[in-house]
Design an enzyme around this catalytic site. Sequence first.
Site, mmCIF file in Angstrom:
data_model
loop_
_atom_site.group_PDB
_atom_site.id
_atom_site.type_symbol
_atom_site.label_atom_id
_atom_site.label_comp_id
_atom_site.label_asym_id
_atom_site.label_seq_id
_atom_site.Cartn_x
_atom_site.Cartn_y
_atom_site.Cartn_z
ATOM 1 N N PRO A 142 0.788 -1.160 0.024
ATOM 2 C CA PRO A 142 -0.057 -0.028 0.088
ATOM 3 C C PRO A 142 0.840 1.282 0.041
ATOM 4 O O PRO A 142 0.530 2.245 -0.632
ATOM 5 C CB PRO A 142 -0.963 -0.008 1.227
ATOM 6 C CG PRO A 142 -0.742 -1.568 1.796
ATOM 7 C CD PRO A 142 0.463 -2.158 1.171
ATOM 8 N N GLU B 283 2.424 -8.101 8.163
ATOM 9 C CA GLU B 283 2.634 -6.619 7.907
ATOM 10 C C GLU B 283 3.553 -5.979 6.953
ATOM 11 O O GLU B 283 3.750 -4.937 6.892
ATOM 12 C CB GLU B 283 2.828 -5.872 9.336
ATOM 13 C CG GLU B 283 1.883 -6.356 10.293
ATOM 14 C CD GLU B 283 0.534 -5.993 10.179
ATOM 15 O OE1 GLU B 283 -0.323 -6.854 10.043
ATOM 16 O OE2 GLU B 283 0.310 -4.911 9.733
ATOM 17 N N ARG C 227 -0.037 -8.074 -21.301
ATOM 18 C CA ARG C 227 -0.935 -7.877 -22.482
ATOM 19 C C ARG C 227 -0.139 -6.815 -23.257
ATOM 20 O O ARG C 227 -0.465 -6.352 -24.593
ATOM 21 C CB ARG C 227 -2.087 -7.221 -21.942
ATOM 22 C CG ARG C 227 -2.491 -5.733 -21.246
ATOM 23 C CD ARG C 227 -3.929 -5.581 -20.795
ATOM 24 N NE ARG C 227 -4.664 -5.225 -22.014
ATOM 25 C CZ ARG C 227 -4.778 -4.044 -22.527
ATOM 26 N NH1 ARG C 227 -3.760 -3.021 -22.153
ATOM 27 N NH2 ARG C 227 -5.456 -3.859 -23.490
ATOM 28 N N ASP D 214 -6.467 2.001 -25.412
ATOM 29 C CA ASP D 214 -6.907 2.092 -24.040
ATOM 30 C C ASP D 214 -7.030 3.161 -23.173
ATOM 31 O O ASP D 214 -6.432 4.206 -23.558
ATOM 32 C CB ASP D 214 -5.714 1.246 -23.358
ATOM 33 C CG ASP D 214 -5.363 -0.298 -23.484
ATOM 34 O OD1 ASP D 214 -6.651 -0.715 -24.078
ATOM 35 O OD2 ASP D 214 -4.565 -0.918 -23.381
#
Length: 253
Positions: free
Chosen positions: A95, A122, A164, A179
């Site tokens: 994160p 963690e 991709r 895209d």
Amino acid sequence: MRIDVVTIFPEYLEPLNVSLVGKARARGQLLVEVHNLRDWTHDRHNTVDDTPYGGGPGMVMKPDPWGEALDRVEARGRADERTATADPVLVVPAPSGRPFTQALAVELSEKPWLVFAPARYEGIDRRVIDEYAGRWEVHEVSIGDYVLAGGEAAVLVITEAVARLLPGVLGNAESHRDDSFAPGAMADLLEGPVYTKPPEWRGRGIPEVLLSGHHGRIARWRRDEAFRRTAAHRPDLIERCDPAALDKHDRAV
Ligand SMILES: O=C(OCc1ccccc1)c1cn[nH]c1
């Protein structure tokens, strides 16, 4: 491209055997090796975590299994002629990482070798990142502002976005040109609505312009729809797009 993933849940990476990534592997465009971190533990319980120094909730992943695992992964990659002279790029989902964007997907798609270190608990003892940052390119990458139980889902997301983009993987090379977030005039605009047959479905037809065969009007309609959706869903992206590029897009179509 070679991808190595070190994880305590190898089965979590099964989806890399199917669909787009699976086909790229079958075609030899992509080599994916998944390694079980516990193979590099030596105690009876195959321990990979321990309590955090400084106290606090949760557990931290021990550095020693990761060090042995990453060193072995590097050695095995070096034995592969396709990556013998390449340097691994270590990707650590977290994160606290750098936001994962299409631009970063493009950057990573140009690397010959990615090594993923998804953390559980963690996180991984910081000394592991410090150790490898000294000789590998290291990216701590966030796929969004939320906390997962582990980084494996992020590895699936990043791998799919990168795979991709590999030449020949998507088949119709054009299809990632328009895209969302693709570079060029439509850069940073969300994609507009798409339609296909049947021409009428539950009393709903198709926007006339798309049936007109007039490519200039169609491109402009798509650009305007993309603009409208972006303004509605992601006004933050509107500042980033360049009006001159949009005009150029209009003039070009
Ligand atoms: O939760 C994530 O990764 C797993 C992870 C890593 C380190 C500590 C806690 C959890 C994540 C969220 N956005 N991008 C990645």
